[in-house]
Every structure is written in C-alpha cells, then in structure tokens.
Design a protein around this motif. Structure first.
Motif, mmCIF file in Angstrom:
data_model
loop_
_atom_site.group_PDB
_atom_site.id
_atom_site.type_symbol
_atom_site.label_atom_id
_atom_site.label_comp_id
_atom_site.label_asym_id
_atom_site.label_seq_id
_atom_site.Cartn_x
_atom_site.Cartn_y
_atom_site.Cartn_z
ATOM 1 N N CYS A 248 5.937 -5.548 10.541
ATOM 2 C CA CYS A 248 6.930 -5.000 9.615
ATOM 3 C C CYS A 248 8.159 -4.437 10.315
ATOM 4 O O CYS A 248 9.071 -3.938 9.646
ATOM 5 N N GLY A 312 0.777 2.172 8.106
ATOM 6 C CA GLY A 312 2.071 2.027 7.455
ATOM 7 C C GLY A 312 2.964 3.228 7.707
ATOM 8 O O GLY A 312 4.162 3.087 7.991
ATOM 9 N N LEU A 373 3.258 -1.142 0.533
ATOM 10 C CA LEU A 373 3.997 -0.283 1.455
ATOM 11 C C LEU A 373 5.470 -0.641 1.307
ATOM 12 O O LEU A 373 5.808 -1.825 1.237
#
Length: 392
Positions: A248, A312, A373
C-alpha cells in the motif's frame, strides 16, 4: 503416501510433485537439516515452475480444488463495484483498480462491466499476478469476455507500482496464502515449527524462535491478556506490517479491501484452536497435512484481522470498517442485484442459490470477513450495516 480419502493424481502430476519434493528436500539438507515452515509453504505454493500457484493445473472452480466467491457468478463482483464506484468516481476517471492475484479472471470479467455501468471505470485495471500460467489464462478470458474498450484498460504488473497512485486495491483470498510462521509453546518459551526430513518424508521439528517471531508471539499474548499454554500451536505473520506497507506504500489516496476467511484476534487464538488453523485443499477435499502432494494442493491459514488492522495503522491507513462478508454484501446492494437478475425461473433460481452461498452462515457468509483500510477518503458508508470493528 496419499491418504485414502484423497483422489489419486495422474502419473504426470505425481512426477511433478516428486520434483518439487526433491527441490524442497535439497534446501532442507543445505540448511543443516531444517527450514522454517514459512519457507516450506513459500516453496510449496510459489517455487517457480513447480509451486501450486506457479504451475499450470486448474485451481479454481468445480474442476479445481476450491471455489472462490467470484467463481459463483456475478453477484460478488457487482457488490464490490457498488462499494468501490464512489471511490473511483472521486478521482474523475484518473483512479486505478489494483487486484492482487487475479485467480481465473472471473472477478475482473464481472467487476469491470459493473463499474462501467456505474460510470466508474478506472483509468487502469492492474492485476499483480505472479503465475505466468494464470496470467495467460486471465488474458485469454478477459479478451474474450470484455468489450475491447474495457479490455485495453487491463494491464498485468510484474511488481507493485513505484509511483504514487489513487484508487482501489482489492485482494480476495490473498492473505490466507501468505507463507505463515508456525509457533509452539514449550516450557513457556516460544519455539518455531520447522520442517525437517524423517527418512525421505517431511516432518515437523522445533527450534527456538528468533527475536522477530518471539516478539510477535509476545505481542499477541499481551493483546489477549494471557499467556499461551504449553503445547499451544498456531500461526502468525510477523512480516505482515512490512508486507502491507510495501503493498500500500504508493497508494496516495483510496480504499484497500481485503476479503478472506479469518477471525478477530480473540477468536483466532481460542483455547480450542490449540493446533492452529492450517488447512489444505485438494480437489474439494479439506485436510490438515501440508506435506501431502506438495505443489498439487493449496495450503492456507486463517487470517488474524486484528493483525491486519494493526498493520494498516503501521502503514498509515485508517480502518474504514470490518464486517462479515454477508453484512458487507447486503450493505452494498446484494438484494437489489438479486432482484434485478434474470426474469426466467431457472435464471432467478440460480441467482438465489448464488446469493445464499455468499451470505448464509453455513456457507461463506460468516466464515469470510471483509476489512476496509482507507487513506484520504471516507469509506464508512460501505460498512454502515453490520460493522464489527469493535470486535477487533
């Protein structure tokens, strides 16, 4: 030795498995007689040309080893499109959709037309697929099933994007296939389960856990407010924060959706799960022996969704929501999609059966969980019904 309740593989498949077995055995011998179970799982699933996900056998659907939600029909993808379309529209045609592991291509084939119908087509639909064989199957399917103008947006990635991007990252049944660490408690100490050779057969053995694994287990114990009993055996992913940060890291703004089977931490590490959650899938049979038919069977472990939320946060993402698959799909238009389906009796019946498999507690509805998320976008509406973030 193949258990009596498992179908006999073809001679070619057995030969393929034997070659992978020897490759793993050679690495065990070269590493003073043992390798971490996570390394064994990595080789069994991803060894180039030999691992379960790297070789050419059919894996998904009735002809494979297990059925995923996208293989049932278009309802799952329609609900994901409903949930992600507002995020993509926010970027006014410049957002992208990144799917981790494209499976058979069924999800992409269904979700792209559904996004188009919602005026939310991404500028690019990226598939990060490590298997060259699966890439080719996905390409053939999508080229045959998608309009040319939509198909030209699809691109296969060799690695994660380096440059910042906006949009949606989606992963269905990916976390459960990450090579997992197995630990066992012995005399109050954390031991790591490794794989060694017992004659010519693979077997579990134990060695003191390194600092990373030991610290991860102690963190779980502190989170639970209790110590694990001697003999307690389970799984965890000490590398998860680093993996999620890498996956991410370049997402500047957008939504990350994980769909998988698992539990909040307090349910994952219940006393009755003293042997962990490891499962293997072979031709729609489920068993717990990871050493059977390496390269021919899937190996998975359930997901600790509390750990995903923590990872996350470590990656700078906010928890948008956490719910059962049933609640998430119902919140994102499942009933309306069922009602708007085929008008004929046979088609309507099939659509109803598909919906039941997706949401019934005895099927996928409660066993599978959805976690969102977010970075820089508000996605709480997607979890407005049935959010259970408090359980994390």
């Amino acid at each position: 030795m193949i258990p009596l309740d498992l179908p006999e593989p073809s001679p070619e498949a057995q030969a393929h498995s034997a070659r992978l077995r020897e490759l793993i055995a050679a690495e065990i011998r070269a590493n003073r007689g043992a390798i971490a179970f996570s390394r064994y799982m990595e080789l069994a699933l991803y060894a180039p040309g030999f691992g379960y996900y790297s070789a050419g056998a059919t894996k998904f659907g009735a002809a494979g080893d297990f059925v995923t939600a996208p293989e049932l029909g278009g309802l799952f993808a329609a609900c994901i499109a409903e949930a992600t379309a507002p995020v993509l529209r926010r970027f006014k045609g410049e957002g992208c959709f990144l799917e981790l592991g494209g499976g058979s291509g069924a999800f992409a084939a269904a979700v792209l037309p559904a996004l188009a119908a919602r005026n939310a087509l991404p500028a690019g639909y990226w598939i990060l697929e490590p298997s060259a064989d699966l890439r080719e199957r996905q390409r053939e399917r999508l080229q045959a099933e998608l309009d040319a103008g939509i198909f030209e947006r699809v691109r296969w990635l060799d690695r994660l994007p380096d440059d910042d991007w906006n949009g949606v990252l989606f992963a269905n049944e990916v976390l459960d296939a990450l090579p997992t660490t197995r630990f066992v408690m012995s005399g109050g100490e954390v031991m790591e389960q490794s794989v060694c050779l017992h004659g010519e057969a693979f077997a579990f053995c134990e060695r003191p856990a390194d600092m990373l694994v030991s610290a991860a287990v102690r963190h779980v114990e502190r989170s639970l407010g209790r110590a694990f009993a001697d003999g307690y055996t389970s799984e965890l992913l000490p590398q998860l924060p680093y993996w999620l940060d890498a996956v991410c890291g370049a997402l500047a703004q957008g939504l990350v959706l994980f769909v998988d089977y698992g539990y909040p931490r307090r349910e994952f590490y219940l006393a009755e799960r003293e042997q962990g959650t490891l499962l293997c899938h072979y031709r729609h049979r489920v068993h717990a022996d990871p050493f059977v038919l390496p390269g021919l069977q899937d190996i998975t472990a359930s997901v600790d969704f509390t750990a995903v939320a923590e990872a996350g946060q470590h990656a700078g993402l906010e928890l948008a929501g956490y719910s059962s698959q049933a609640a998430f799909l119902l919140n994102n238009g499942l009933q309306q999609h069922v009602e708007a389906g085929p008008a004929d009796a046979v088609g309507a019946h099939r659509r109803a059966l598909e919906a039941k498999r997706l949401i019934l507690p005895s099927e996928m509805g409660e066993r599978f969980q959805v976690m969102g998320l977010a970075r820089g976008v508000d996605c709480e509406d997607q979890f407005a019904f049935g959010d259970q973030s408090h359980r994390l």
